[in-house]
Design a protein around this motif. Structure first.
Motif, PDB file in Angstrom:
ATOM      1  N   SER A   1      16.065  34.548   0.673  1.00  0.00           N
ATOM      2  CA  SER A   1      16.310  35.269   1.708  1.00  0.00           C
ATOM      3  C   SER A   1      17.803  34.870   2.112  1.00  0.00           C
ATOM      4  CB  SER A   1      15.520  35.807   2.801  1.00  0.00           C
ATOM      5  OG  SER A   1      15.041  34.654   3.582  1.00  0.00           O
ATOM      6  N   GLY A   2      18.536  35.792   2.488  1.00  0.00           N
ATOM      7  CA  GLY A   2      19.956  35.451   2.988  1.00  0.00           C
ATOM      8  C   GLY A   2      21.077  35.438   2.130  1.00  0.00           C
ATOM      9  N   GLY A   3      22.195  34.881   2.490  1.00  0.00           N
ATOM     10  CA  GLY A   3      23.255  34.845   1.390  1.00  0.00           C
ATOM     11  C   GLY A   3      23.140  33.856   0.376  1.00  0.00           C
ATOM     12  N   SER A   4      23.822  34.116  -0.658  1.00  0.00           N
ATOM     13  CA  SER A   4      23.762  33.240  -1.960  1.00  0.00           C
ATOM     14  C   SER A   4      24.892  32.142  -1.646  1.00  0.00           C
ATOM     15  CB  SER A   4      23.929  34.014  -3.228  1.00  0.00           C
ATOM     16  OG  SER A   4      25.089  34.652  -3.308  1.00  0.00           O
ATOM     17  N   ALA A   5      24.541  30.909  -2.205  1.00  0.00           N
ATOM     18  CA  ALA A   5      25.389  29.869  -2.342  1.00  0.00           C
ATOM     19  C   ALA A   5      25.153  28.768  -3.194  1.00  0.00           C
ATOM     20  CB  ALA A   5      25.516  29.188  -0.882  1.00  0.00           C
ATOM     21  N   LEU A   6      25.757  27.834  -3.628  1.00  0.00           N
ATOM     22  CA  LEU A   6      25.484  26.808  -4.381  1.00  0.00           C
ATOM     23  C   LEU A   6      24.468  25.793  -4.029  1.00  0.00           C
ATOM     24  CD1 LEU A   6      29.268  25.802  -4.999  1.00  0.00           C
ATOM     25  CD2 LEU A   6      27.839  26.644  -6.704  1.00  0.00           C
ATOM     26  N   LEU A   7      24.399  25.528  -2.587  1.00  0.00           N
ATOM     27  CA  LEU A   7      23.525  24.914  -2.094  1.00  0.00           C
ATOM     28  C   LEU A   7      21.983  25.474  -2.504  1.00  0.00           C
ATOM     29  CD1 LEU A   7      22.484  22.340  -0.806  1.00  0.00           C
ATOM     30  CD2 LEU A   7      22.813  23.209   1.598  1.00  0.00           C
ATOM     31  N   LYS A   8      22.093  26.477  -2.035  1.00  0.00           N
ATOM     32  CA  LYS A   8      20.827  27.281  -2.449  1.00  0.00           C
ATOM     33  C   LYS A   8      20.388  27.551  -3.682  1.00  0.00           C
ATOM     34  CE  LYS A   8      20.023  30.238   0.517  1.00  0.00           C
ATOM     35  NZ  LYS A   8      20.008  31.401   1.636  1.00  0.00           N
ATOM     36  N   GLY A   9      21.315  27.394  -4.522  1.00  0.00           N
ATOM     37  CA  GLY A   9      20.800  27.467  -6.005  1.00  0.00           C
ATOM     38  C   GLY A   9      20.569  25.958  -6.420  1.00  0.00           C
ATOM     39  N   ARG A  10      20.909  25.133  -5.928  1.00  0.00           N
ATOM     40  CA  ARG A  10      20.622  23.524  -5.943  1.00  0.00           C
ATOM     41  C   ARG A  10      18.972  23.559  -5.809  1.00  0.00           C
ATOM     42  NH1 ARG A  10      25.528  20.140  -6.280  1.00  0.00           N
ATOM     43  NH2 ARG A  10      24.400  18.324  -5.901  1.00  0.00           N
ATOM     44  N   GLU A  11      18.751  23.948  -4.513  1.00  0.00           N
ATOM     45  CA  GLU A  11      17.766  23.633  -3.887  1.00  0.00           C
ATOM     46  C   GLU A  11      16.344  24.505  -4.543  1.00  0.00           C
ATOM     47  OE1 GLU A  11      19.107  23.063   0.663  1.00  0.00           O
ATOM     48  OE2 GLU A  11      18.495  25.006   0.030  1.00  0.00           O
ATOM     49  N   MET A  12      16.795  25.665  -5.128  1.00  0.00           N
ATOM     50  CA  MET A  12      15.977  26.543  -5.679  1.00  0.00           C
ATOM     51  C   MET A  12      15.528  26.006  -7.019  1.00  0.00           C
ATOM     52  SD  MET A  12      17.392  30.300  -5.002  1.00  0.00           S
ATOM     53  CE  MET A  12      16.132  31.241  -5.678  1.00  0.00           C
ATOM     54  N   THR A  13      16.529  25.276  -7.789  1.00  0.00           N
ATOM     55  CA  THR A  13      16.489  24.963  -9.244  1.00  0.00           C
ATOM     56  C   THR A  13      15.482  23.794  -9.252  1.00  0.00           C
ATOM     57  OG1 THR A  13      18.405  25.723  -9.807  1.00  0.00           O
ATOM     58  CG2 THR A  13      17.634  23.938 -11.272  1.00  0.00           C
TER      59      THR A  13
ATOM     60  N   PHE B   1      13.878  27.913 -19.880  1.00  0.00           N
ATOM     61  CA  PHE B   1      15.113  28.842 -19.398  1.00  0.00           C
ATOM     62  C   PHE B   1      15.116  29.297 -17.960  1.00  0.00           C
ATOM     63  CE2 PHE B   1      18.357  31.841 -19.388  1.00  0.00           C
ATOM     64  CZ  PHE B   1      19.355  31.504 -20.430  1.00  0.00           C
ATOM     65  N   LEU B   2      16.280  29.331 -17.172  1.00  0.00           N
ATOM     66  CA  LEU B   2      16.231  29.883 -15.573  1.00  0.00           C
ATOM     67  C   LEU B   2      17.265  30.837 -15.785  1.00  0.00           C
ATOM     68  CD1 LEU B   2      16.122  26.682 -13.824  1.00  0.00           C
ATOM     69  CD2 LEU B   2      14.271  27.960 -14.586  1.00  0.00           C
ATOM     70  N   TYR B   3      16.774  32.075 -15.337  1.00  0.00           N
ATOM     71  CA  TYR B   3      17.844  33.065 -15.080  1.00  0.00           C
ATOM     72  C   TYR B   3      17.817  33.616 -13.915  1.00  0.00           C
ATOM     73  CZ  TYR B   3      19.435  38.306 -15.414  1.00  0.00           C
ATOM     74  OH  TYR B   3      20.079  39.339 -15.480  1.00  0.00           O
ATOM     75  N   TYR B   4      18.998  33.316 -13.354  1.00  0.00           N
ATOM     76  CA  TYR B   4      19.506  33.535 -11.940  1.00  0.00           C
ATOM     77  C   TYR B   4      20.001  35.031 -11.680  1.00  0.00           C
ATOM     78  CZ  TYR B   4      19.317  28.445 -11.918  1.00  0.00           C
ATOM     79  OH  TYR B   4      19.027  27.012 -12.143  1.00  0.00           O
ATOM     80  N   SER B   5      19.580  35.541 -10.365  1.00  0.00           N
ATOM     81  CA  SER B   5      20.067  37.102 -10.081  1.00  0.00           C
ATOM     82  C   SER B   5      21.694  37.069  -9.757  1.00  0.00           C
ATOM     83  CB  SER B   5      19.532  37.393  -8.815  1.00  0.00           C
ATOM     84  OG  SER B   5      19.645  36.780  -7.676  1.00  0.00           O
ATOM     85  N   ASN B   6      22.414  35.873  -9.666  1.00  0.00           N
ATOM     86  CA  ASN B   6      23.662  35.899  -9.379  1.00  0.00           C
ATOM     87  C   ASN B   6      24.119  34.529  -9.762  1.00  0.00           C
ATOM     88  OD1 ASN B   6      24.036  33.938  -7.034  1.00  0.00           O
ATOM     89  ND2 ASN B   6      22.918  35.658  -6.186  1.00  0.00           N
ATOM     90  N   ASP B   7      25.659  34.723 -10.005  1.00  0.00           N
ATOM     91  CA  ASP B   7      26.237  33.348 -10.570  1.00  0.00           C
ATOM     92  C   ASP B   7      26.527  32.214  -9.672  1.00  0.00           C
ATOM     93  OD1 ASP B   7      26.837  34.619 -13.139  1.00  0.00           O
ATOM     94  OD2 ASP B   7      28.666  35.226 -12.400  1.00  0.00           O
ATOM     95  N   MET B   8      26.447  32.579  -8.118  1.00  0.00           N
ATOM     96  CA  MET B   8      26.605  31.516  -7.307  1.00  0.00           C
ATOM     97  C   MET B   8      25.376  30.488  -7.144  1.00  0.00           C
ATOM     98  SD  MET B   8      29.180  31.336  -5.548  1.00  0.00           S
ATOM     99  CE  MET B   8      29.051  30.361  -3.915  1.00  0.00           C
ATOM    100  N   ILE B   9      24.187  31.255  -7.195  1.00  0.00           N
ATOM    101  CA  ILE B   9      22.883  29.932  -7.260  1.00  0.00           C
ATOM    102  C   ILE B   9      22.729  29.665  -8.648  1.00  0.00           C
ATOM    103  CG2 ILE B   9      21.792  31.214  -5.275  1.00  0.00           C
ATOM    104  CD1 ILE B   9      20.154  32.897  -7.541  1.00  0.00           C
TER     105      ILE B   9
END
Length: 342
Positions: free
Chosen positions: A226-238, A250-258
């Motif tokens: 939840s919250g805004g999307s950002a590079l750091l969030k994408g790293r943590e989620m991955t 394969f990983l499909y992300y809902s937006n390019d930032m994450i």
């Protein structure tokens, strides 16, 4: 479709008076918060106004036309890289039209959207451009009874109030799934925002799951935030999803930032992309041009959506339709360097 659609009538004090069963003078007092009115009467008037979608006119008596040359533009976020490009398209199209866009931000909140719409419509703009097709009953009533052109943007998967310009997010998810399956990936994870408020991300995931189902596959894992999307969030989620399920391919992300954050995590940790693990995002933002590898994505037609929506408001529409226009644009898959080639 009829080129001369019936003009919608703007609601008046009389409509609220008839719906609430009190005089127009009493309605006026309640809505201007003036005069001695009982609590029960005040609530009856306010409930009738909410139900009808009535918005008081702040410029009544000030202008003969009762309209100002403003276009209300309502978007969920300005921190998201998607919407500034939409606003750029709107501004460019309106540049020589005599119309001026004014922006309101809802932060993906339906209550905030109601408040922004109420304030903007009270100044009697010449039109409204608003992101999304999902609105509260009160917001929908205000839009339906504004008596001006309304253009909902970004999404065509649903019923429009008036005109709509956007893409099918269900189709975008479906096409991405088909491309991934064709490239040979089978254990697929989805990473994205929590869905209650981001309807377009939800529709992409639904389309994506439908595309996997065509091949007899299901999502192997999901990771939400939840919250805004950002590079750091994408790293943590991955990191989280791969530690939990290291066999994903394969990983499909809902937006390019994450997605970009995920790509950086994979490269730093020596993961073979796209051989061992494929990645894809969504939106086609310019940020991707500066990454060590180009992330697979889909261009969401952001600038063109803004331009076409503004053209409808300004009367420059290519179709010549007056209201009720449906413009569906087609996002294009950009495979980049993170999906295996055939």
């Amino acid at each position: 479709m009829n080129n001369q659609a019936e003009p919608r009538r703007t609601l008046t004090l009389r409509d609220v008076s008839e719906a609430s069963g009190v005089s127009e003078m009493t309605v006026s007092r309640v809505l201007r918060n003036r005069g001695d009115v009982s609590d029960s009467t005040r609530e009856r008037v306010l409930e009738a106004a909410r139900r009808l979608g009535y918005v008081p006119n702040k410029i009544a008596g000030a202008l003969a036309s009762q309209r100002v040359n403003l276009v209300a533009v309502v978007v969920p976020s300005l921190s998201n890289l998607v919407f500034p490009e939409v606003l750029s398209g709107i501004s460019e199209e309106l540049e020589d039209s005599g119309l001026q866009p004014v922006f309101g931000v809802t932060n993906y909140s339906s209550e905030r959207e109601e408040a922004v719409l109420y304030e903007m419509l009270s100044w009697r703009p010449s039109g409204v451009i608003i992101a999304g097709l999902e609105h509260s009953d009160s917001a929908r009533a205000m839009l339906q009874n504004a008596g001006i052109p309304i253009v909902e943007i970004m999404d065509v998967d649903g019923e429009a109030i008036d005109s709509v310009v956007g893409i099918s997010h269900k189709r975008a998810g479906l096409e991405m799934a088909r491309a991934i399956v064709k490239a040979g990936y089978r254990r697929i994870g989805f990473l994205g925002t929590k869905m209650p408020h981001d309807h377009r991300a939800r529709k992409r995931m639904e389309g994506f799951e439908a595309g996997l189902a065509e091949a007899g596959l299901e999502l192997a894992d999901r990771e939400f935030y939840s919250g805004g999307s950002a590079l750091l969030k994408g790293r943590e989620m991955t990191e989280a999803i791969l530690k939990r399920n290291p066999d994903l391919d394969f990983l499909y992300y809902s937006n390019d930032m994450i997605g970009a954050g995920g790509l950086l995590y994979c490269l730093e940790n020596g993961i073979d992309v796209p051989g061992k693990l494929g990645l894809a995002g969504f939106n086609g933002v310019d940020l991707l041009e500066g990454l060590p590898r180009r992330l697979a994505t889909m261009d969401a037609c952001r600038h063109e959506i803004g331009r076409r929506a503004a053209a409808i408001i300004a009367g420059h529409s290519e179709s010549g339709l007056i209201g009720g226009e449906r413009v569906e644009l087609t996002p294009v898959l950009q495979p980049g360097d993170t999906i295996r080639r055939d």
